[in-house]
Design an enzyme around this catalytic site. Structure first.
Site, PDB file in Angstrom:
ATOM      1  N   GLY A  78     -10.496 -20.258 -36.406  1.00 26.81           N
ATOM      2  CA  GLY A  78     -10.943 -21.570 -36.649  1.00 26.81           C
ATOM      3  C   GLY A  78     -10.043 -21.734 -35.121  1.00 26.81           C
ATOM      4  O   GLY A  78     -10.818 -23.233 -34.444  1.00 26.81           O
ATOM      5  N   GLY A 135     -12.345 -15.694 -37.146  1.00 28.44           N
ATOM      6  CA  GLY A 135     -14.053 -15.378 -37.193  1.00 28.44           C
ATOM      7  C   GLY A 135     -14.940 -15.484 -35.909  1.00 28.44           C
ATOM      8  O   GLY A 135     -15.280 -14.805 -35.547  1.00 28.44           O
ATOM      9  N   ARG A 136     -14.920 -16.695 -36.026  1.00 23.75           N
ATOM     10  CA  ARG A 136     -15.651 -17.016 -34.613  1.00 23.75           C
ATOM     11  C   ARG A 136     -15.244 -16.388 -33.422  1.00 23.75           C
ATOM     12  O   ARG A 136     -16.145 -15.192 -32.942  1.00 23.75           O
ATOM     13  CB  ARG A 136     -15.520 -18.604 -34.023  1.00 23.75           C
ATOM     14  CG  ARG A 136     -16.105 -19.206 -33.308  1.00 23.75           C
ATOM     15  CD  ARG A 136     -16.031 -20.254 -32.612  1.00 23.75           C
ATOM     16  NE  ARG A 136     -16.958 -21.312 -33.958  1.00 23.75           N
ATOM     17  CZ  ARG A 136     -17.828 -21.411 -34.915  1.00 23.75           C
ATOM     18  NH1 ARG A 136     -18.806 -21.381 -34.164  1.00 23.75           N
ATOM     19  NH2 ARG A 136     -17.600 -22.663 -35.897  1.00 23.75           N
ATOM     20  N   ARG A 193     -27.958 -23.355 -36.678  1.00 24.10           N
ATOM     21  CA  ARG A 193     -26.580 -23.731 -36.048  1.00 24.10           C
ATOM     22  C   ARG A 193     -26.973 -25.265 -35.217  1.00 24.10           C
ATOM     23  O   ARG A 193     -25.904 -25.770 -35.300  1.00 24.10           O
ATOM     24  CB  ARG A 193     -25.743 -23.092 -34.892  1.00 24.10           C
ATOM     25  CG  ARG A 193     -24.604 -22.013 -35.782  1.00 24.10           C
ATOM     26  CD  ARG A 193     -23.869 -21.488 -35.835  1.00 24.10           C
ATOM     27  NE  ARG A 193     -22.897 -22.570 -34.981  1.00 24.10           N
ATOM     28  CZ  ARG A 193     -22.159 -22.206 -33.833  1.00 24.10           C
ATOM     29  NH1 ARG A 193     -23.345 -22.039 -32.674  1.00 24.10           N
ATOM     30  NH2 ARG A 193     -21.090 -23.314 -34.150  1.00 24.10           N
ATOM     31  N   TYR A 205     -25.958 -28.455 -37.118  1.00 25.46           N
ATOM     32  CA  TYR A 205     -24.364 -29.721 -36.407  1.00 25.46           C
ATOM     33  C   TYR A 205     -24.712 -29.749 -35.166  1.00 25.46           C
ATOM     34  O   TYR A 205     -23.939 -29.695 -34.246  1.00 25.46           O
ATOM     35  CB  TYR A 205     -23.250 -29.039 -37.052  1.00 25.46           C
ATOM     36  CG  TYR A 205     -22.435 -27.815 -37.172  1.00 25.46           C
ATOM     37  CD1 TYR A 205     -22.899 -26.672 -38.637  1.00 25.46           C
ATOM     38  CD2 TYR A 205     -22.717 -27.011 -36.176  1.00 25.46           C
ATOM     39  CE1 TYR A 205     -22.078 -26.016 -38.350  1.00 25.46           C
ATOM     40  CE2 TYR A 205     -22.216 -25.270 -36.931  1.00 25.46           C
ATOM     41  CZ  TYR A 205     -22.318 -24.814 -38.068  1.00 25.46           C
ATOM     42  OH  TYR A 205     -22.090 -24.157 -38.837  1.00 25.46           O
ATOM     43  N   CYS A 226     -41.078 -24.408 -39.986  1.00 24.66           N
ATOM     44  CA  CYS A 226     -41.993 -25.871 -40.470  1.00 24.66           C
ATOM     45  C   CYS A 226     -41.396 -26.810 -40.830  1.00 24.66           C
ATOM     46  O   CYS A 226     -41.977 -27.758 -41.423  1.00 24.66           O
ATOM     47  CB  CYS A 226     -43.133 -25.300 -40.851  1.00 24.66           C
ATOM     48  SG  CYS A 226     -44.139 -23.957 -41.391  1.00 24.66           S
ATOM     49  N   GLU A 227     -39.954 -27.515 -39.042  1.00 22.34           N
ATOM     50  CA  GLU A 227     -39.522 -28.500 -39.058  1.00 22.34           C
ATOM     51  C   GLU A 227     -39.899 -29.265 -37.989  1.00 22.34           C
ATOM     52  O   GLU A 227     -38.981 -28.389 -37.310  1.00 22.34           O
ATOM     53  CB  GLU A 227     -37.452 -27.473 -40.064  1.00 22.34           C
ATOM     54  CG  GLU A 227     -37.927 -27.363 -41.445  1.00 22.34           C
ATOM     55  CD  GLU A 227     -37.711 -28.586 -42.079  1.00 22.34           C
ATOM     56  OE1 GLU A 227     -37.040 -29.451 -42.325  1.00 22.34           O
ATOM     57  OE2 GLU A 227     -38.056 -28.072 -43.419  1.00 22.34           O
ATOM     58  N   TYR A 247     -22.069 -17.168 -37.234  1.00 19.19           N
ATOM     59  CA  TYR A 247     -22.676 -18.053 -38.290  1.00 19.19           C
ATOM     60  C   TYR A 247     -24.086 -17.558 -37.376  1.00 19.19           C
ATOM     61  O   TYR A 247     -25.012 -18.480 -37.469  1.00 19.19           O
ATOM     62  CB  TYR A 247     -22.108 -18.959 -38.021  1.00 19.19           C
ATOM     63  CG  TYR A 247     -20.067 -18.841 -38.048  1.00 19.19           C
ATOM     64  CD1 TYR A 247     -20.166 -18.824 -39.227  1.00 19.19           C
ATOM     65  CD2 TYR A 247     -19.170 -19.349 -37.378  1.00 19.19           C
ATOM     66  CE1 TYR A 247     -19.145 -18.605 -40.270  1.00 19.19           C
ATOM     67  CE2 TYR A 247     -17.624 -18.939 -37.918  1.00 19.19           C
ATOM     68  CZ  TYR A 247     -17.628 -18.843 -38.721  1.00 19.19           C
ATOM     69  OH  TYR A 247     -16.381 -18.829 -39.785  1.00 19.19           O
TER      70      TYR A 247
HETATM   71  C1  LIG Z   1     -14.490 -20.060 -41.552  1.00 18.24           C
HETATM   72  C2  LIG Z   1     -13.244 -19.713 -42.480  1.00 18.24           C
HETATM   73  C3  LIG Z   1     -12.560 -18.899 -41.308  1.00 18.24           C
HETATM   74  C4  LIG Z   1     -12.666 -18.775 -39.650  1.00 18.24           C
HETATM   75  O1  LIG Z   1     -13.465 -19.713 -38.623  1.00 18.24           O
HETATM   76  P1  LIG Z   1     -13.615 -19.352 -37.285  1.00 18.24           P
HETATM   77  O2  LIG Z   1     -13.614 -20.933 -36.882  1.00 18.24           O
HETATM   78  O3  LIG Z   1     -14.928 -18.864 -38.102  1.00 18.24           O
HETATM   79  O4  LIG Z   1     -11.980 -18.876 -37.516  1.00 18.24           O
HETATM   80  C5  LIG Z   1     -10.890 -18.370 -42.017  1.00 18.24           C
HETATM   81  N1  LIG Z   1     -10.477 -18.497 -43.125  1.00 18.24           N
HETATM   82  C6  LIG Z   1     -11.045 -19.257 -43.961  1.00 18.24           C
HETATM   83  C7  LIG Z   1     -10.395 -19.942 -45.256  1.00 18.24           C
HETATM   84  C8  LIG Z   1     -12.398 -19.873 -43.598  1.00 18.24           C
HETATM   85  O5  LIG Z   1     -13.517 -20.526 -44.615  1.00 18.24           O
END
Ligand SMILES: *Cc1c(COP(=O)(O)O)cnc(C)c1O
Length: 432
Positions: free
Chosen positions: A249, A293-294, A331, A335, A362-363, A391
């Site tokens: 996150g 992740g991000r 994306r 959002y 087509c949106e 993403y």
């Molecule tokens: C989406 C997710 C992540 C990664 O979130 P980021 O915001 O991309 O860092 C990590 N753990 C779980 C369980 C997730 O669903």
């Protein structure tokens, strides 16, 4: 202009990724094109690992959240860097296993996992399966019994924290489809059920607050809530669970308006809070898992498009139309995500106007960005959208039956294809 890590403007004034001219990339591989910088991905994974080593004496693991960007080569890179991965579906798990990713370093997530997915995980000895709800706990028990194997699990807990981010990416508040609820005793009951089940081995807990979080507070709150629950589990059951997965996150800047923080802050916040609360609650520090992740991949990606035309509606707005859109990057449509956009061969110039970048699906909602500053451009120019590594590829679709673009990796100034672009024939490959 806001430039992400590894992106620069070269002496000709062209945008470059890892030193490679994006105009050359567009010529060589065509557009739309996902460009990913392998050097950035590796350095981010190393930074996250270092942040655990430097801030948390009890050790832990960085599990890259592959849903942010999960094709085979990403799993190979994470494996080479000695990281774990988090997968959230059978498809991601299958990709990881086929890429040779060590099963013991895979964390299996997902809500509403099917028996088939759980079977794939148990059969292959996935490191940790994160159980999302009571139905899944029973399904997993049946699968493990049938296979005659023990499953090492975490329970996903909803910590009841409001992280002040977009509601679509908020997961930690009470009103969430994810995890066992703490307040009503569901989570404690699940712990007892899991501990009583011989084919399940409960190793720890998991929580994930939200995505694109910039503040320290939600991470501190998560540490407090989860450590308190671990202490309560010890009190009620006598069992001291030794692992805590605090999810991902960590926020990353997409435009000059976002604040930039080093990714190491994330672990420092969490580690500080864990130290504080472990002392207050008199509970031993657990081994920790983080799942960025991000933050690992967002800055590594740039998407290249070709401008197909301009539609200027006086006193209304100016559309710049490109040969991609929500099919390769949903994306903004999902959002209203912010992005920095630039004309690749004028990246050194100041933006002179504000435009709306429109995709070709087509949106009417197929926009990549509205009211965004841009350099002058015309038909045939290469348009770059920055920070698209997270993403984008993983959320791409076949809407309007556009073939998915290739992913080209840049490494040490060289390029290679990591995912082939699809052809029209590929689109027919499953039609009967
Ligand atoms: C989406 C997710 C992540 C990664 O979130 P980021 O915001 O991309 O860092 C990590 N753990 C779980 C369980 C997730 O669903």
């Amino acid at each position: 202009m806001f430039l992400p890590m590894g992106v620069s403007v070269n002496t000709q004034g062209h945008l470059a990724v890892g030193g490679v001219d994006t105009l050359q990339l567009a010529r060589q591989y065509g557009t739309p094109l996902y460009v990913m910088n392998e050097d950035v991905i590796r350095s981010m994974l190393r930074e996250f690992k270092r942040s655990i080593d430097e801030n948390y004496e009890n050790g832990g693991m960085v599990a890259f959240a592959s849903k942010a960007c999960g094709f085979s080569q990403m799993f190979r890179i994470a494996a080479e860097e000695g990281c774990g991965v988090d997968v959230s579906s059978g498809g991601e798990l299958y990709t990881a296993l086929k890429a040779g990713f060590p099963a013991e370093r895979i964390v299996m997530h997902g809500s509403c996992k099917t028996e088939e997915e759980l079977e794939l995980a148990v059969e292959n000895g996935v490191g940790r399966i994160v159980v999302n709800d009571a139905y899944e706990l029973r399904r997993l028990t049946r699968v493990a019994q049938r296979l005659g194997k023990t499953a090492d699990i975490y329970l996903r807990v909803t910590p009841g924290i409001d992280a002040h981010t977009h509601s679509a990416v908020m997961t930690g508040q009470i009103d969430s489809k994810f995890g066992f609820t703490l307040e009503n005793g569901d989570a404690m009951q699940a712990v007892k059920d899991a501990l009583a089940e011989p084919v399940l081995s409960l190793k720890g807990l998991h929580c994930h607050v939200a995505s694109q979080v910039f503040d320290e507070q939600p991470f501190r709150d998560a540490a407090r809530v989860m450590l308190t629950f671990l202490r309560d589990i010890r009190t009620e059951t006598g069992v001291t669970l030794g692992e805590l997965d605090v999810g991902g996150g960590f926020g990353v800047p997409y435009t000059a308006a976002d604040e930039a923080k080093p990714c190491t802050e994330y672990m420092k916040w969490t580690a500080d809070a864990m130290h504080d609360y472990a002392a207050t609650l008199d509970f031993p520090l657990p081994r920790i898992l983080i799942e960025p992740g991000r933050a690992v991949v967002a800055h590594a990606g740039v998407t290249l498009y070709t401008v197909g035309g301009i539609k200027d509606i006086p006193n209304v707005r100016k559309y710049v139309c490109i040969n991609g859109g929500m099919c390769d990057n949903p994306r903004y449509a999902l959002y209203e995500a912010d992005y920095t956009v630039c004309v690749a061969d004028r990246a050194g110039e100041e933006p002179c106007e504000r435009v709306t970048v429109a995709g070709r699906c087509c949106e009417s909602g197929d926009l990549i960005q509205e009211n965004t500053p841009l350099q002058p451009c015309d038909e045939g120019d290469t348009l770059a959208v920055l920070c698209t590594g997270a993403y984008n590829y993983s959320m791409s679709s076949h809407y309007n039956r556009y073939p998915k673009p290739p992913v080209v990796m840049v490494r040490d100034g060289e390029t290679y294809v990591a995912v082939k672009g699809e052809t029209y024939a590929d689109l027919l490959s499953h039609d009967c």
